[in-house]
Enzyme design. Structure first.
Site, PDB file in Angstrom:
ATOM      1  N   HIS A  28      18.161 -11.895-123.827  1.00 37.30           N
ATOM      2  CA  HIS A  28      16.778 -12.334-124.048  1.00 37.30           C
ATOM      3  C   HIS A  28      15.926 -11.952-122.842  1.00 37.30           C
ATOM      4  O   HIS A  28      16.362 -12.088-121.701  1.00 37.30           O
ATOM      5  CB  HIS A  28      16.708 -13.850-124.209  1.00 37.30           C
ATOM      6  CG  HIS A  28      17.126 -14.348-125.558  1.00 37.30           C
ATOM      7  ND1 HIS A  28      16.595 -15.476-126.124  1.00 37.30           N
ATOM      8  CD2 HIS A  28      18.024 -13.870-126.453  1.00 37.30           C
ATOM      9  CE1 HIS A  28      17.152 -15.681-127.318  1.00 37.30           C
ATOM     10  NE2 HIS A  28      18.030 -14.728-127.531  1.00 37.30           N
ATOM     11  N   TYR A 148      23.008 -25.101-130.116  1.00 33.43           N
ATOM     12  CA  TYR A 148      23.099 -23.636-130.143  1.00 33.43           C
ATOM     13  C   TYR A 148      23.530 -23.159-128.744  1.00 33.43           C
ATOM     14  O   TYR A 148      22.713 -23.111-127.830  1.00 33.43           O
ATOM     15  CB  TYR A 148      21.736 -23.059-130.528  1.00 33.43           C
ATOM     16  CG  TYR A 148      21.771 -21.696-131.166  1.00 33.43           C
ATOM     17  CD1 TYR A 148      22.843 -20.831-130.989  1.00 33.43           C
ATOM     18  CD2 TYR A 148      20.709 -21.253-131.956  1.00 33.43           C
ATOM     19  CE1 TYR A 148      22.867 -19.581-131.580  1.00 33.43           C
ATOM     20  CE2 TYR A 148      20.726 -20.003-132.555  1.00 33.43           C
ATOM     21  CZ  TYR A 148      21.801 -19.180-132.366  1.00 33.43           C
ATOM     22  OH  TYR A 148      21.804 -17.939-132.949  1.00 33.43           O
ATOM     23  N   LYS A 191      27.287 -24.533-132.368  1.00 32.89           N
ATOM     24  CA  LYS A 191      27.292 -23.128-132.760  1.00 32.89           C
ATOM     25  C   LYS A 191      27.346 -22.269-131.505  1.00 32.89           C
ATOM     26  O   LYS A 191      26.530 -22.442-130.607  1.00 32.89           O
ATOM     27  CB  LYS A 191      26.021 -22.798-133.549  1.00 32.89           C
ATOM     28  CG  LYS A 191      25.791 -21.286-133.693  1.00 32.89           C
ATOM     29  CD  LYS A 191      24.704 -20.979-134.679  1.00 32.89           C
ATOM     30  CE  LYS A 191      24.400 -19.483-134.689  1.00 32.89           C
ATOM     31  NZ  LYS A 191      23.548 -19.109-135.816  1.00 32.89           N
ATOM     32  N   LYS A 193      26.917 -18.577-129.961  1.00 31.72           N
ATOM     33  CA  LYS A 193      26.463 -17.193-130.133  1.00 31.72           C
ATOM     34  C   LYS A 193      27.499 -16.295-129.461  1.00 31.72           C
ATOM     35  O   LYS A 193      27.680 -16.341-128.247  1.00 31.72           O
ATOM     36  CB  LYS A 193      25.077 -17.025-129.492  1.00 31.72           C
ATOM     37  CG  LYS A 193      24.528 -15.624-129.467  1.00 31.72           C
ATOM     38  CD  LYS A 193      24.348 -15.002-130.823  1.00 31.72           C
ATOM     39  CE  LYS A 193      23.495 -15.792-131.768  1.00 31.72           C
ATOM     40  NZ  LYS A 193      23.003 -15.103-132.960  1.00 31.72           N
ATOM     41  N   ASP A 221      28.916 -17.012-134.120  1.00 32.28           N
ATOM     42  CA  ASP A 221      28.064 -15.966-134.703  1.00 32.28           C
ATOM     43  C   ASP A 221      28.024 -14.760-133.764  1.00 32.28           C
ATOM     44  O   ASP A 221      27.216 -14.722-132.842  1.00 32.28           O
ATOM     45  CB  ASP A 221      26.651 -16.527-134.903  1.00 32.28           C
ATOM     46  CG  ASP A 221      25.674 -15.468-135.376  1.00 32.28           C
ATOM     47  OD1 ASP A 221      26.124 -14.384-135.812  1.00 32.28           O
ATOM     48  OD2 ASP A 221      24.451 -15.717-135.308  1.00 32.28           O
ATOM     49  N   ASN A 269      22.852 -14.331-141.586  1.00 35.22           N
ATOM     50  CA  ASN A 269      21.405 -14.119-141.563  1.00 35.22           C
ATOM     51  C   ASN A 269      21.126 -12.668-141.198  1.00 35.22           C
ATOM     52  O   ASN A 269      20.071 -12.324-140.712  1.00 35.22           O
ATOM     53  CB  ASN A 269      20.700 -15.049-140.563  1.00 35.22           C
ATOM     54  CG  ASN A 269      21.101 -14.780-139.136  1.00 35.22           C
ATOM     55  OD1 ASN A 269      22.058 -15.375-138.650  1.00 35.22           O
ATOM     56  ND2 ASN A 269      20.397 -13.891-138.451  1.00 35.22           N
ATOM     57  N   HIS A 320      18.641 -20.550-140.167  1.00 33.50           N
ATOM     58  CA  HIS A 320      18.627 -19.707-138.975  1.00 33.50           C
ATOM     59  C   HIS A 320      17.429 -20.052-138.095  1.00 33.50           C
ATOM     60  O   HIS A 320      16.427 -20.566-138.562  1.00 33.50           O
ATOM     61  CB  HIS A 320      18.542 -18.248-139.449  1.00 33.50           C
ATOM     62  CG  HIS A 320      18.141 -17.267-138.406  1.00 33.50           C
ATOM     63  ND1 HIS A 320      16.835 -16.842-138.230  1.00 33.50           N
ATOM     64  CD2 HIS A 320      18.874 -16.613-137.489  1.00 33.50           C
ATOM     65  CE1 HIS A 320      16.799 -15.962-137.244  1.00 33.50           C
ATOM     66  NE2 HIS A 320      18.010 -15.797-136.773  1.00 33.50           N
ATOM     67  N   SER A 321      17.563 -19.737-136.823  1.00 32.79           N
ATOM     68  CA  SER A 321      16.452 -19.945-135.892  1.00 32.79           C
ATOM     69  C   SER A 321      16.311 -18.755-134.952  1.00 32.79           C
ATOM     70  O   SER A 321      17.302 -18.167-134.530  1.00 32.79           O
ATOM     71  CB  SER A 321      16.723 -21.212-135.072  1.00 32.79           C
ATOM     72  OG  SER A 321      16.137 -21.158-133.794  1.00 32.79           O
ATOM     73  N   HIS A 349      16.498 -23.214-131.378  1.00 26.52           N
ATOM     74  CA  HIS A 349      16.498 -22.786-129.974  1.00 26.52           C
ATOM     75  C   HIS A 349      15.772 -23.796-129.084  1.00 26.52           C
ATOM     76  O   HIS A 349      15.596 -23.545-127.896  1.00 26.52           O
ATOM     77  CB  HIS A 349      15.806 -21.424-129.823  1.00 26.52           C
ATOM     78  CG  HIS A 349      16.626 -20.254-130.293  1.00 26.52           C
ATOM     79  ND1 HIS A 349      16.985 -20.087-131.606  1.00 26.52           N
ATOM     80  CD2 HIS A 349      17.140 -19.198-129.612  1.00 26.52           C
ATOM     81  CE1 HIS A 349      17.687 -18.959-131.725  1.00 26.52           C
ATOM     82  NE2 HIS A 349      17.798 -18.404-130.534  1.00 26.52           N
ATOM     83  N   ARG A 404       9.976  -7.637-128.837  1.00 23.94           N
ATOM     84  CA  ARG A 404      11.266  -8.093-128.349  1.00 23.94           C
ATOM     85  C   ARG A 404      12.178  -6.896-128.132  1.00 23.94           C
ATOM     86  O   ARG A 404      12.301  -6.027-129.001  1.00 23.94           O
ATOM     87  CB  ARG A 404      11.882  -9.057-129.373  1.00 23.94           C
ATOM     88  CG  ARG A 404      13.228  -9.574-128.916  1.00 23.94           C
ATOM     89  CD  ARG A 404      13.739 -10.703-129.793  1.00 23.94           C
ATOM     90  NE  ARG A 404      15.107 -11.013-129.423  1.00 23.94           N
ATOM     91  CZ  ARG A 404      15.838 -11.977-129.972  1.00 23.94           C
ATOM     92  NH1 ARG A 404      15.311 -12.727-130.924  1.00 23.94           N
ATOM     93  NH2 ARG A 404      17.075 -12.193-129.587  1.00 23.94           N
TER      94      ARG A 404
HETATM   95 MG   LIG Z   1      23.042 -15.468-137.033  1.00 20.36          MG
END
Ligand SMILES: [Mg+2]
Length: 424
Positions: A28, A148, A191, A193, A221, A269, A320-321, A349, A404
């Site tokens: 990010h 998350y 969750k 990542k 994920d 997603n 999803h976010s 998030h 992004r």
């Molecule tokens: Mg995902």
């Protein structure tokens, strides 16, 4: 009853600080972009919503904004028709590759969502009812969210604010992060990542979370960063350990291959992100859980259509976010509360957002025992904080980021980085 016609639309791009969270694309950036859409009506009522804030999305929103002026905020069919005809010819665009392939349908859906949500807010303010009531009524007053968890660096390279979370680059770091998030917000599910480190390391992180939080369901994920073979291996190692396995590998056929050899439900997603992708996915049995997201599925009504299809085909429904502010959080809570079969805890998030930064009065909805209680006020139940909005707009103007680019930011540290998937 008189009309409630849209007389003007104001779109304000904003930037919020974002920690160095790692994912399969890269990292990010120091700032994430959002935009606040205000739909002004002839009755003086203003409806609000939140959308992506990258250049392509802003161009799309401005294109649609001109077309929706004159529409009654209750006439959502007319609104959709006007948005589709205004942006239907635009190039397909997506604010991030992490929400699947760009398509014209999704471009239209994204623009429609931004205006539809604002219209619902205006409808609620005009009638004194909450958005959840306009969407069929609340089947739950509290909406569960999940913690998350992200692998992350301690700080971005360069002269940027340092967040208080510290680095998390191994199972220990992830467990510590989870502990802090659970203690602080009370989240009942976790969750991770993934798709960042070798799958063996991420399997260990999941197992460490399971040991530390035996009562909390865990998802991972990796954003399609594993080959089919690797996905088979990870799925076998985590049989019985996961609530669901999200986007292990790219594409519907690949997901179907993985699904055929595991009892773990596969969620997505990335490979099913629009209605056009549902038939093939159902035919091949590729996914068992679809993550909704009103921002790119087309708004609240489209999310209800998606929910009906999930019910029809026996699929689970989650949410999803992307990095977001308090208007989106409220919107997510309202549609989730009005959707009976949205039974998984939603992604958010919010914990990664600086507590000093939001665009809504009071800083936005808060979590207790991992859930948001629906606000009681009309519409979305949140109001813009004009000073805060101006401040985050100023930050947008000065931050220098206009789209992004997790891949590009990672390249500043690892020049050889490609972000190509699947990497493992
Ligand atoms: Mg995902």
């Amino acid at each position: 009853m008189t009309d409630l016609k849209i007389v003007d639309v104001v779109i304000t791009p904003v930037a919020l600080k974002d920690p160095p969270l790692l994912n399969s694309s890269g990292v990010h950036e120091p700032f994430a972009l959002r935009s606040i859409v205000e739909v002004q009506t002839d009755a003086g009522i203003v409806g609000i919503s939140e959308a992506y804030g990258d250049d392509a999305t802003l161009a799309l929103l401005h294109q649609a904004a001109t077309a929706v002026v004159g529409t009654d905020v209750f006439d959502l069919n007319e609104l959709s028709r006007r948005v589709a005809s205004a942006v239907g010819g635009s190039a397909a665009s997506s604010p991030t590759e992490l929400i699947g392939t760009a398509s014209h349908d999704k471009t239209v859906a994204q623009a429609t969502a931004a205006f539809e949500v604002a219209c619902y807010d205006a409808q609620g303010k005009a009638t004194g009812r909450r958005v959840v009531d306009l969407l069929g009524g609340a089947v739950r007053e509290r909406v569960d969210f999940s913690a998350y968890l992200f692998y992350k660096w301690a700080e971005h390279p360069g002269d940027f604010d340092v967040d208080s979370w510290g680095e998390a680059l191994d199972p220990d770091g992830i467990v510590k992060q989870a502990r802090r998030m659970v203690d602080r917000y009370g989240f009942g599910s976790l969750k991770l990542k993934g798709g960042v480190f070798a799958p063996e390391e991420e399997i260990e992180a999941v197992k460490a979370l399971r040991r530390e939080f035996p009562d909390r369901p865990v998802r991972i994920d990796p954003n399609a960063n594993w080959s089919v073979q690797t996905s088979h291996r990870v799925a076998a190692a985590l049989e019985g350990e996961l609530e669901y396995l999200e986007d292990p590998t790219p594409g519907i056929p690949g997901m179907a291959e993985v699904a055929a050899k595991t009892s773990l439900p596969l969620a997505t997603n990335m490979c099913v992100t629009s209605f056009a992708e549902i038939p093939e996915s159902v035919r091949l049995g590729a996914v068992q859980v679809i993550l909704s997201d009103h921002h790119f599925w087309g708004g609240f009504r489209a999310t209800q259509n998606l929910a009906a299809l999930c019910q029809t085909f026996g699929l689970g429904l989650s949410m999803h976010s992307n990095t977001h502010l308090g208007v989106s959080l409220a919107a997510m809570a309202h549609i989730a509360a009005a959707t009976p079969n949205l039974t998984y805890a939603l992604d958010t998030h919010t914990p990664w957002k600086s507590e000093e930064e939001d665009v809504v009065l009071g800083g936005g909805l808060t979590f207790t025992d991992g859930a948001v209680t629906l606000p009681s006020g009309p519409g979305l139940g949140v109001e813009l904080d004009r000073d805060a909005l101006a401040k985050l707009h100023e930050q947008y103007l000065t931050c220098g980021i206009r789209r992004r680019d997790d891949v590009g930011w990672m390249r500043q540290v690892h020049p050889e980085w490609t972000g190509k998937r699947p990497r493992f």
